[in-house]
Design a protein around this motif. Structure first.
Motif, PDB file in Angstrom:
ATOM      1  N   MET A 142       2.792 -11.951  13.181  1.00 21.56           N
ATOM      2  CA  MET A 142       2.851 -11.280  11.934  1.00 21.56           C
ATOM      3  C   MET A 142       1.632 -11.728  11.093  1.00 21.56           C
ATOM      4  O   MET A 142       0.943 -11.027  10.334  1.00 21.56           O
ATOM      5  CB  MET A 142       4.123 -11.324  11.152  1.00 21.56           C
ATOM      6  N   LEU A 143       1.316 -12.892  11.031  1.00 20.80           N
ATOM      7  CA  LEU A 143       0.479 -13.682  10.303  1.00 20.80           C
ATOM      8  C   LEU A 143      -1.147 -13.027  10.486  1.00 20.80           C
ATOM      9  O   LEU A 143      -1.574 -12.605   9.841  1.00 20.80           O
ATOM     10  CB  LEU A 143       0.364 -14.956  10.407  1.00 20.80           C
ATOM     11  N   GLY A 144      -1.266 -13.083  11.869  1.00 19.20           N
ATOM     12  CA  GLY A 144      -2.489 -12.343  12.370  1.00 19.20           C
ATOM     13  C   GLY A 144      -2.587 -10.977  12.263  1.00 19.20           C
ATOM     14  O   GLY A 144      -3.652 -10.559  11.827  1.00 19.20           O
ATOM     15  N   SER A 145      -1.609 -10.162  12.389  1.00 17.13           N
ATOM     16  CA  SER A 145      -1.586  -8.901  11.897  1.00 17.13           C
ATOM     17  C   SER A 145      -1.778  -8.587  10.521  1.00 17.13           C
ATOM     18  O   SER A 145      -2.470  -7.640  10.065  1.00 17.13           O
ATOM     19  CB  SER A 145      -0.312  -8.029  12.387  1.00 17.13           C
ATOM     20  N   SER A 146      -1.316  -9.699   9.755  1.00 10.85           N
ATOM     21  CA  SER A 146      -1.595  -9.375   7.959  1.00 10.85           C
ATOM     22  C   SER A 146      -2.834  -9.575   7.845  1.00 10.85           C
ATOM     23  O   SER A 146      -3.570  -9.047   7.007  1.00 10.85           O
ATOM     24  CB  SER A 146      -0.590 -10.522   7.612  1.00 10.85           C
ATOM     25  N   LEU A 147      -3.618 -10.763   8.558  1.00 16.27           N
ATOM     26  CA  LEU A 147      -5.087 -10.917   8.282  1.00 16.27           C
ATOM     27  C   LEU A 147      -5.836 -10.030   8.738  1.00 16.27           C
ATOM     28  O   LEU A 147      -6.903  -9.522   7.783  1.00 16.27           O
ATOM     29  CB  LEU A 147      -5.491 -12.450   9.270  1.00 16.27           C
ATOM     30  N   LEU A 148      -5.579  -9.147   9.603  1.00 16.13           N
ATOM     31  CA  LEU A 148      -6.275  -7.929  10.117  1.00 16.13           C
ATOM     32  C   LEU A 148      -6.053  -6.861   9.048  1.00 16.13           C
ATOM     33  O   LEU A 148      -7.216  -6.424   8.657  1.00 16.13           O
ATOM     34  CB  LEU A 148      -5.847  -7.204  11.487  1.00 16.13           C
ATOM     35  N   MET A 149      -4.909  -6.502   8.519  1.00 15.80           N
ATOM     36  CA  MET A 149      -4.775  -5.683   7.235  1.00 15.80           C
ATOM     37  C   MET A 149      -5.521  -5.897   6.122  1.00 15.80           C
ATOM     38  O   MET A 149      -5.914  -5.330   5.487  1.00 15.80           O
ATOM     39  CB  MET A 149      -3.173  -5.459   7.231  1.00 15.80           C
ATOM     40  N   TRP A 150      -5.496  -7.376   5.822  1.00 15.71           N
ATOM     41  CA  TRP A 150      -5.956  -7.684   4.428  1.00 15.71           C
ATOM     42  C   TRP A 150      -7.443  -7.869   4.527  1.00 15.71           C
ATOM     43  O   TRP A 150      -7.915  -7.767   3.602  1.00 15.71           O
ATOM     44  CB  TRP A 150      -5.476  -9.307   4.132  1.00 15.71           C
ATOM     45  N   THR A 151      -8.059  -8.015   5.599  1.00 19.23           N
ATOM     46  CA  THR A 151      -9.480  -8.115   5.659  1.00 19.23           C
ATOM     47  C   THR A 151     -10.367  -6.849   6.065  1.00 19.23           C
ATOM     48  O   THR A 151     -11.341  -6.627   5.977  1.00 19.23           O
ATOM     49  CB  THR A 151     -10.153  -9.053   6.679  1.00 19.23           C
ATOM     50  N   TYR A 188      -5.247 -11.219  -2.335  1.00 21.86           N
ATOM     51  CA  TYR A 188      -4.552 -10.162  -2.812  1.00 21.86           C
ATOM     52  C   TYR A 188      -5.776  -9.451  -3.530  1.00 21.86           C
ATOM     53  O   TYR A 188      -5.911  -8.239  -3.403  1.00 21.86           O
ATOM     54  CB  TYR A 188      -3.274 -10.310  -3.541  1.00 21.86           C
ATOM     55  N   PRO A 189      -6.556  -9.945  -4.355  1.00 22.24           N
ATOM     56  CA  PRO A 189      -7.373  -9.355  -5.582  1.00 22.24           C
ATOM     57  C   PRO A 189      -8.569  -9.005  -4.782  1.00 22.24           C
ATOM     58  O   PRO A 189      -9.161  -7.838  -5.000  1.00 22.24           O
ATOM     59  CB  PRO A 189      -8.006 -10.644  -6.288  1.00 22.24           C
ATOM     60  N   SER A 190      -8.859  -9.244  -3.477  1.00 20.38           N
ATOM     61  CA  SER A 190      -9.918  -8.964  -2.777  1.00 20.38           C
ATOM     62  C   SER A 190      -9.592  -7.980  -1.761  1.00 20.38           C
ATOM     63  O   SER A 190     -10.672  -7.744  -0.880  1.00 20.38           O
ATOM     64  CB  SER A 190     -10.813 -10.397  -2.363  1.00 20.38           C
ATOM     65  N   MET A 191      -8.407  -7.708  -1.525  1.00 19.17           N
ATOM     66  CA  MET A 191      -8.191  -6.908  -0.530  1.00 19.17           C
ATOM     67  C   MET A 191      -8.824  -5.442  -0.634  1.00 19.17           C
ATOM     68  O   MET A 191      -8.754  -5.136  -1.957  1.00 19.17           O
ATOM     69  CB  MET A 191      -6.547  -6.779  -0.276  1.00 19.17           C
ATOM     70  N   PRO A 192      -9.066  -4.724   0.481  1.00 21.73           N
ATOM     71  CA  PRO A 192      -9.537  -3.173   0.165  1.00 21.73           C
ATOM     72  C   PRO A 192      -8.380  -2.466  -0.305  1.00 21.73           C
ATOM     73  O   PRO A 192      -7.157  -2.767  -0.385  1.00 21.73           O
ATOM     74  CB  PRO A 192      -9.421  -2.892   1.840  1.00 21.73           C
ATOM     75  N   ALA A 250      -2.230   2.753   0.291  1.00 22.36           N
ATOM     76  CA  ALA A 250      -2.845   2.143  -0.726  1.00 22.36           C
ATOM     77  C   ALA A 250      -2.339   0.804  -1.004  1.00 22.36           C
ATOM     78  O   ALA A 250      -1.025   0.558  -0.817  1.00 22.36           O
ATOM     79  CB  ALA A 250      -2.442   2.968  -2.054  1.00 22.36           C
ATOM     80  N   LYS A 251      -3.126   0.044  -1.431  1.00 22.40           N
ATOM     81  CA  LYS A 251      -2.829  -1.459  -1.609  1.00 22.40           C
ATOM     82  C   LYS A 251      -1.690  -1.602  -2.571  1.00 22.40           C
ATOM     83  O   LYS A 251      -1.692  -0.918  -3.730  1.00 22.40           O
ATOM     84  CB  LYS A 251      -3.993  -2.404  -2.177  1.00 22.40           C
ATOM     85  N   SER A 252      -0.657  -2.348  -2.628  1.00 28.75           N
ATOM     86  CA  SER A 252       0.334  -2.557  -3.499  1.00 28.75           C
ATOM     87  C   SER A 252       1.206  -3.884  -2.890  1.00 28.75           C
ATOM     88  O   SER A 252       0.725  -4.493  -1.723  1.00 28.75           O
ATOM     89  CB  SER A 252       1.240  -1.486  -3.707  1.00 28.75           C
ATOM     90  N   VAL A 253       1.782  -4.454  -3.694  1.00 26.42           N
ATOM     91  CA  VAL A 253       2.635  -5.742  -3.192  1.00 26.42           C
ATOM     92  C   VAL A 253       3.481  -5.346  -1.925  1.00 26.42           C
ATOM     93  O   VAL A 253       3.408  -6.142  -1.036  1.00 26.42           O
ATOM     94  CB  VAL A 253       3.284  -6.260  -4.180  1.00 26.42           C
ATOM     95  N   GLY A 254       4.275  -4.162  -2.232  1.00 20.92           N
ATOM     96  CA  GLY A 254       5.026  -3.970  -1.102  1.00 20.92           C
ATOM     97  C   GLY A 254       4.178  -3.582   0.259  1.00 20.92           C
ATOM     98  O   GLY A 254       4.743  -4.118   1.429  1.00 20.92           O
ATOM     99  N   THR A 255       3.041  -2.984   0.199  1.00 22.66           N
ATOM    100  CA  THR A 255       2.195  -2.824   1.370  1.00 22.66           C
ATOM    101  C   THR A 255       1.810  -4.115   2.105  1.00 22.66           C
ATOM    102  O   THR A 255       1.751  -4.284   3.267  1.00 22.66           O
ATOM    103  CB  THR A 255       1.205  -1.645   1.189  1.00 22.66           C
TER     104      THR A 255
END
Length: 360
Positions: free
Chosen positions: A246-255, A156-160, A178-183
């Motif tokens: 969903m894990l793969g999609s999350s990784l794309l979003m987070w990176t 989370y801290p290093s996410m765009p 925008a980055k948030s916990v909900g997003t």
């Protein structure tokens, strides 16, 4: 674009193949959802309608593919590619209802049930000695969800600062937030919701009412127990693979990764699980002849509870779910008030997940 065309083609082929083989893997005493005596399973009307149904589905599948391709060629909108799948489903159900109507008419005109001894078989052991729910099969979905949470918390801290929350068919992000916990954790809520929903349906299967063959009650009860376990395992396996997507999609979003293969990250695991589940259930959809002596009884004629051979509604039946007559798995008893509560809960859950996903 190529990825979208390939996925749409695979889905269409899967639906078409399933529609063509369903008459062969459905119990011969319920052709196209019509209850018939075993001795009428090979009646000329049934044979003829099965042949006509397959030709209609095959021709309809070709037409649906041509129409879907033509619409895409004119609009160039990849979002419309699944339209051929929707059209094919409409053709499939239309062909089914036509066959159902013709067999019902022949059954009524020929008095197929006259002079037969109708009966009901009950497996009391489902209450006194119920089969064990496959809890271990729920573990993969839970593990994948927990893994997603852990990776998300660490990353989370290093996410765009701006996260891609949706990808188009070409793999490019078409919506950011925008980055948030909900997003950032919106897909984790999807994982939790999907896992809970499918696990709940799997549990409901274990409380469904079996449709046992009174002519061969022992073998029928044995088969149903095995089929029930397979159905629950298939749903829990599907939940795990959806969570992997969903894990793969999350990784794309987070990176912040942008790739044309983004749709495959979600679709491939789910599609693979669906194909495996269909193959497993289709291969075990009919009870096998184990040489059990025929009791001389036949299924009771209960067509009045089946609307069009697909929808079951019986207020006197307290079961929430019953085996499908035509197809794989189970269906709701729409005469049970609990079914309305169940459907309302599903709608609320889907609405909540969409709100979390799009409103994050």
């Amino acid at each position: 674009m190529t990825v979208s065309i390939a996925l749409s083609s695979v889905l269409s082929a899967l639906v078409l193949t399933l529609a063509l083989v369903l008459p062969s893997i459905t119990s011969p005493t319920v052709p196209f959802g019509v209850r018939v005596p075993a001795r009428r399973a090979g009646d000329p009307t049934v044979v003829r309608q099965t042949r006509i149904y397959r030709w209609r589905v095959l021709v309809g599948g070709v037409v649906a593919a041509v129409v879907g391709g033509a619409i895409y060629g004119v609009t160039s909108e990849t979002v419309l590619l699944p339209l051929s799948v929707v059209l094919l489903l409409g053709v499939f159900y239309g062909c089914f209802f036509l066959a159902n109507h013709e067999i019902r008419a022949a059954k009524a005109a020929g008095g197929w049930y006259e002079g037969l001894h109708q009966g009901i078989a009950v497996d009391t052991g489902l209450r006194t000695d119920p089969p064990r729910f496959p809890w271990l099969w729920l573990a993969p979905a839970v593990i994948v969800t927990v893994t997603t949470v852990v990776i998300g918390v660490v990353s989370y801290p290093s996410m765009p600062e701006m996260l891609a929350v949706h990808y188009g068919a070409n793999g490019a992000p078409n919506r950011v937030a925008a980055k948030s916990v909900g997003t950032a954790f919106s897909l984790v809520f999807v994982q939790i919701g999907v896992t809970a929903l499918l696990a709940g349906i799997a549990a409901a299967i274990f409380h469904s009412r079996p449709d046992l063959d009174p002519a061969h009650p022992v073998g029928s009860a044995r088969w149903y127990r095995q089929y029930m376990s397979l159905g629950a395992k298939a749903l829990l396996g599907l939940a795990a693979m959806i969570d992997v997507g969903m894990l793969g999609s999350s990784l794309l979003m987070w990176t912040g990764t942008v790739t044309r293969w983004a749709p495959l990250v979600v679709v491939l695991p789910i599609l693979a699980a669906v194909v495996v589940a269909i193959m497993v259930l289709a291969g075990n959809n009919r009870e096998r002849d184990e040489g059990e002596k025929d009791t001389g009884l036949t299924h009771r004629d209960d067509d009045k509870y089946w609307r069009g051979g697909l929808f079951y509604a019986n207020r006197d039946d307290h079961a929430l779910m019953v085996p499908r007559r035509f197809g794989l798995g189970w269906t709701l008893n729409f005469g049970n008030p609990k079914s309305a509560i169940f459907l309302a809960g599903v709608v609320v859950l889907i609405g909540l997940l969409i709100t979390l996903r799009l409103g994050g």
